[in-house]
Design a protein around this motif. Structure first.
Motif, PDB file in Angstrom:
ATOM      1  N   PRO A   1      -1.502   8.365  -1.000  1.00  0.00           N
ATOM      2  CA  PRO A   1      -2.048   7.806  -2.241  1.00  0.00           C
ATOM      3  C   PRO A   1      -3.174   8.653  -2.819  1.00  0.00           C
ATOM      4  O   PRO A   1      -3.309   8.778  -4.038  1.00  0.00           O
ATOM      5  CB  PRO A   1      -2.542   6.418  -1.815  1.00  0.00           C
ATOM      6  CG  PRO A   1      -1.683   6.059  -0.657  1.00  0.00           C
ATOM      7  CD  PRO A   1      -1.452   7.355   0.077  1.00  0.00           C
TER       8      PRO A   1
ATOM      9  N   GLN B   1       7.397  11.139  -8.067  1.00  0.00           N
ATOM     10  CA  GLN B   1       7.006   9.730  -7.999  1.00  0.00           C
ATOM     11  C   GLN B   1       7.703   8.963  -6.879  1.00  0.00           C
ATOM     12  O   GLN B   1       7.189   7.939  -6.406  1.00  0.00           O
ATOM     13  CB  GLN B   1       7.285   9.040  -9.339  1.00  0.00           C
ATOM     14  CG  GLN B   1       8.745   9.006  -9.738  1.00  0.00           C
ATOM     15  CD  GLN B   1       8.942   8.337 -11.082  1.00  0.00           C
ATOM     16  OE1 GLN B   1       8.513   7.205 -11.298  1.00  0.00           O
ATOM     17  NE2 GLN B   1       9.572   9.048 -12.023  1.00  0.00           N
TER      18      GLN B   1
ATOM     19  N   LYS C   1       0.596   2.579  -7.361  1.00  0.00           N
ATOM     20  CA  LYS C   1       1.335   3.721  -7.903  1.00  0.00           C
ATOM     21  C   LYS C   1       1.801   3.450  -9.326  1.00  0.00           C
ATOM     22  O   LYS C   1       1.759   4.342 -10.182  1.00  0.00           O
ATOM     23  CB  LYS C   1       2.531   4.067  -7.020  1.00  0.00           C
ATOM     24  CG  LYS C   1       3.266   5.332  -7.493  1.00  0.00           C
ATOM     25  CD  LYS C   1       4.368   5.764  -6.539  1.00  0.00           C
ATOM     26  CE  LYS C   1       5.596   4.909  -6.669  1.00  0.00           C
ATOM     27  NZ  LYS C   1       6.754   5.467  -5.925  1.00  0.00           N
TER      28      LYS C   1
END
Length: 490
Positions: free
Chosen positions: A40, A120, A128
């Motif tokens: 992340p 992604q 996200k």
């Protein structure tokens, strides 16, 4: 609350000066995706890198004013940022450093956003979707800039473009680019929050305001009225006009209720004159300062982007926005208790007697050396007054004069001006005039004149059918093997 500051990233998501092709903006093999986008934190670093590319806002401020009837280029001489003087005189062509910088900055931002989308699906984590929404909004913002400046441009989404593909990538019709811009913004609106705890992060209100602007620029007046009217009526972001216009543009009064979409700056060291896009600070502020100034309140600068007499005269004498927007330097000096001790120099690039008073260098707002380049004064891309005036225009053009007057007069009331009671075209012209008075010095004037068909009347040297767009930088045409045609007239 924490403010977003500039990060210098070593991952390949857009080193601006790294190579010659504007579409392949990153050095190869710096760090590949196999070693990034695995946590992340990687995604958070990457999205801050996208935010970073909104910081060269000085280009929009300068060109949007200097290309119009609001300002002249100024500076030390006509060879000091010569491209701005050519834009002022409407003699600009395909060799222009400022226009090339506009293209490269915005495509670098797009490349950074696309790199996130390309990766992604590598991992899933909480938050996200928010990062992807921020990337969508900023990609829309970058493409909106490109369409306004250059019209048709290559449309690349969700992936980087390899250097071997550059010469075979055509310019995409701007209608298709607008479709993508709208799609990105509508998707972002569904995810972005109405308010944020980290100052500078994008919000759903910012995305709605930008979507309304995008629709207005396409003359989709009914749709723009729906979007902007909805933002006003369902004001989840708590936006409002700041009470005192005369102090709105002080550093002490930024990130207030009027700020809808703002680019954040800090007074920390960053780049230098060789890399203005590397700065942490707002470069426009120092460049707008009074040349070799010695005196109270203001600080010395480079005398760029000087307001014209025509702009000064457009204000009524009792309009508080005039002196808050335009510094009449000689009148200011004369009003001081010791005027004979205050001095400044006149640059050879032109002098009007006026300076930008919104984004200007002030003695108590200096960043770290070189303080010409490190102003912490944020740039307001869209503020609430702009939303109200865009809504007024959209409502008037879609047949709702009553609602148009309501939104227009909110802005006039804050300025201490009498309400407008006109209808029809008289109301429309009053709204456009109000946009000039309220927003001058903020980089919108040229685009307003072009999109409303008034540029040829207002701008000396403007050629209809040519100057609505700027030329594609010739070096970029050469880099793609001449497969892109130049814009008409250039």
């Amino acid at each position: 609350m924490k403010r977003i500051y500039k990060w210098l990233l070593i991952i390949p998501i857009g080193v601006f000066s790294a190579c010659d092709s504007l579409l392949d903006v990153d050095p190869e093999f710096t760090q590949d995706a196999e070693n990034f986008f695995n946590t992340p934190e990687d995604f958070n670093r990457a999205i801050i890198g996208v935010y970073d590319m909104m910081q060269p806002a000085y280009l929009n401020i300068w060109i949007g004013e200097i290309a119009s009837d609001n300002s002249i280029a100024g500076g030390e001489s006509v060879n000091d940022t010569r491209g701005l003087h050519e834009i002022q005189d409407m003699t600009h062509g395909g060799v222009n450093d400022e226009l090339r910088a506009v293209m490269r900055v915005n495509y670098t931002g797009i490349a950074r956003a696309n790199y996130i989308f390309e990766n992604q699906n590598k991992i899933d984590f909480q938050g996200k979707n928010l990062i992807l929404a921020e990337a969508r909004m900023m990609r829309a913002y970058f493409y909106f800039n490109l369409v306004n400046y250059f019209g048709d441009m290559p449309l690349i989404i969700d992936r980087r473009l390899s250097i071997n593909e550059v010469s075979s990538t055509p310019r995409t019709p701007k209608a298709e680019i607008y479709t993508q811009i709208e799609s990105d913004l509508r998707a972002a609106i569904e995810v972005l929050p109405a308010t944020v705890s980290e100052t500078g992060r994008l919000t759903s209100g910012a995305a709605r305001a930008l979507l309304g602007k995008v629709l207005l620029y396409q003359n989709k007046f009914g749709e723009a009225a729906t979007v902007l009217g909805g933002l006003i009526d369902n004001n989840a972001g708590g936006y409002s006009l700041f009470e005192d216009f005369t102090t709105l543009f002080l550093v002490a009064n930024q990130n207030v209720s009027e700020d809808v979409f703002t680019i954040q700056f800090s007074g920390l060291n960053g780049g230098d004159y060789g890399c203005l896009i590397c700065l942490n600070g707002n470069a426009a502020v120092g460049f707008h300062g009074v040349r070799q100034y010695e005196g109270p309140f203001y600080a010395d600068g480079n005398s760029y982007n000087l307001p014209t007499q025509d702009l000064y005269d457009a204000f009524d004498d009792n309009d508080i926005r005039r002196d808050a927007t335009i510094l009449d330097i000689d009148a200011f000096i004369a009003s001081q208790p010791n005027p004979s001790s205050i001095t400044y120099a006149i640059g050879g690039g032109g002098h009007t007697g006026y300076f930008q008073n919104k984004y200007i260098k002030r003695a108590n707002e200096l960043g770290l050396p070189d303080d010409d380049l490190t102003s912490p004064l944020n740039y307001r891309v869209i503020r609430w007054a702009d939303v109200l005036l865009m809504a007024a225009e959209a409502f008037q053009r879609s047949g709702n004069d009553g609602r148009a007057r309501t939104e227009l007069n909110k802005v006039r009331q804050r300025a201490g001006m009498a309400g407008i009671n006109a209808s029809g075209d008289a109301l429309y012209q009053a709204i456009l005039r109000e946009r000039r008075l309220e927003l001058s010095g903020e980089g919108y004037r040229f685009w307003d004149l072009v999109r409303t068909g008034q540029a040829a009347t207002a701008i000396s040297g403007f050629v209809t059918g040519k100057h609505e767009l700027f030329p594609i930088p010739q070096v970029e045409i050469d880099l793609v093997g001449g497969t892109w045609s130049q814009n008409p007239g250039y």
